[in-house]
Design an enzyme around this catalytic site. Sequence first.
Site, PDB file in Angstrom:
ATOM      1  N   SER A 143      37.739 127.558  53.946  1.00  0.00           N
ATOM      2  CA  SER A 143      38.105 128.837  53.695  1.00  0.00           C
ATOM      3  C   SER A 143      37.579 129.348  52.206  1.00  0.00           C
ATOM      4  O   SER A 143      38.178 128.666  51.269  1.00  0.00           O
ATOM      5  CB  SER A 143      39.685 129.038  53.817  1.00  0.00           C
ATOM      6  OG  SER A 143      39.774 130.248  53.161  1.00  0.00           O
ATOM      7  N   GLY A 190      46.276 141.896  55.437  1.00  0.00           N
ATOM      8  CA  GLY A 190      47.529 142.577  55.399  1.00  0.00           C
ATOM      9  C   GLY A 190      47.365 144.004  55.150  1.00  0.00           C
ATOM     10  O   GLY A 190      48.352 144.742  54.782  1.00  0.00           O
ATOM     11  N   SER A 204      42.296 141.865  59.866  1.00  0.00           N
ATOM     12  CA  SER A 204      41.465 140.645  59.258  1.00  0.00           C
ATOM     13  C   SER A 204      41.764 139.594  60.359  1.00  0.00           C
ATOM     14  O   SER A 204      41.063 138.519  60.765  1.00  0.00           O
ATOM     15  CB  SER A 204      41.945 140.077  58.117  1.00  0.00           C
ATOM     16  OG  SER A 204      43.248 140.190  58.118  1.00  0.00           O
ATOM     17  N   ASP A 227      42.722 145.081  68.996  1.00  0.00           N
ATOM     18  CA  ASP A 227      42.172 144.458  67.688  1.00  0.00           C
ATOM     19  C   ASP A 227      41.025 143.586  67.997  1.00  0.00           C
ATOM     20  O   ASP A 227      39.769 143.695  67.559  1.00  0.00           O
ATOM     21  CB  ASP A 227      43.093 144.096  66.667  1.00  0.00           C
ATOM     22  CG  ASP A 227      44.222 144.451  66.104  1.00  0.00           C
ATOM     23  OD1 ASP A 227      44.143 145.894  66.650  1.00  0.00           O
ATOM     24  OD2 ASP A 227      45.127 144.149  65.424  1.00  0.00           O
ATOM     25  N   TYR A 272      57.485 143.402  64.617  1.00  0.00           N
ATOM     26  CA  TYR A 272      56.551 143.613  65.788  1.00  0.00           C
ATOM     27  C   TYR A 272      56.870 143.160  67.242  1.00  0.00           C
ATOM     28  O   TYR A 272      56.971 143.733  68.194  1.00  0.00           O
ATOM     29  CB  TYR A 272      55.176 143.127  65.333  1.00  0.00           C
ATOM     30  CG  TYR A 272      54.078 143.519  66.302  1.00  0.00           C
ATOM     31  CD1 TYR A 272      53.096 144.679  65.953  1.00  0.00           C
ATOM     32  CD2 TYR A 272      53.787 142.636  67.482  1.00  0.00           C
ATOM     33  CE1 TYR A 272      52.224 144.887  66.934  1.00  0.00           C
ATOM     34  CE2 TYR A 272      52.887 143.127  68.418  1.00  0.00           C
ATOM     35  CZ  TYR A 272      52.033 144.045  67.959  1.00  0.00           C
ATOM     36  OH  TYR A 272      51.069 144.650  68.984  1.00  0.00           O
TER      37      TYR A 272
END
Length: 385
Positions: free
Chosen positions: A68, A122, A127, A172, A222
């Site tokens: 990453s 966020g 993402s 998404d 959520y």
Amino acid sequence: MDVVSADIERCFTQFFNRKPFMVRAPGRINLIGEHTDYNDGFVMPAAIDKELFFGISPSDDHRTILYSMKYDERFEVDLQNPKPVKEPRWANYILGVLFQFINNGYSVKPFYCAFGGDVPLGAGMSSSAAMECGFAFALNEVNGLAVPKLKMIKMAQWAEHNFVGVQCGIMDQFASVMGKEGHVILLDCRSLTHHYFPLNLQEYGIILCDTKVKHSLVDTEYNTRRQECSSGVNILTRYYPEVKSLRDVSLTMLEKHKSELPGKVFNRCLYVVQEIQRVQQAGRDLEKGDLRAFGKKMYETHEGLSRLYEVSCQELDFLVKEAGQLNEVLGARMMGGGFGGCTINLVKNDFMEAFIRHQTTAYKKAFSIDMLTYRVKVVDGVGRV
Ligand code: GLA
């Protein structure tokens, strides 16, 4: 500095000492239709030019290594047995997708992969879907697998449910894979049929205002909303056996059984049933070029998300209220899962600078936070660079 494809390619080459195959995966906006996807409703997302980039290539030492760029962290994967890890958390998006490929019988060879990009984390631009879908696409390409797009979308969503722990809908991942330059997608989340609308906003444009806050508990809340919706459905099914989800529920049905639903559950269901109708009408507004009517619905959506669905927060409410005072703004609302992230605003192009000044100043005064804005372009879904 925005991380672009060339940076990832350079980073990959330095790290793994070879040239990668490059993939891009976009984040998304959603014009209208929030928290409707997991209720079999409609959504209206589009892929945007905030993207993640993946460099990938087969490895020659039987090892599978992820890197990453954002966290400057390396992670070695056990290809025989990908399972969720406590740290680093970013690896779970990838491990979940990898698990699905292997579990579905696709043969995956050891590989090296480095990734990074400029989808803000966020901020409600998804993402996480970009991460899952970009990696799925990259894995598919590097192994020459010809996995159908819809299958990739579903495997990506599965990864989010099972390795990340968010029971997200399909919007998404669908937008990140199926996006089309200059178009929004009107997606029926039940049948997965979809139409592309040219995004013709006349003398108006879209701008996102980033609150820069992400209140904790967002993932738990959520999942709770999902449960509240299905407990509403369970009660209504007793009277209407044909009801499989809130998509099948009308306002009349809901009102009739109001006293049997706990107050919160009723409010959640009411919002969703209204929003599902609203998106369909909003699609017709867009087709007719009636942006004023469309914008009005954006405000109504926000009101519902804030008062009935209770996924907004004071920062989002503030920005929508401020936007609502300006004649040159046709619509504004919170976007995505909620509890922070961005508002999406429909603003007259020649007023854009003044809008940014107005919102930034007001927000700073109220919360002492330097708000960010993004003007985004609508681009194609995931693909080779
Ligand atoms: C998140 C989820 C989506 C959708 C939105 C709310 O972005 O990932 O599936 O439910 O929230 O509309």
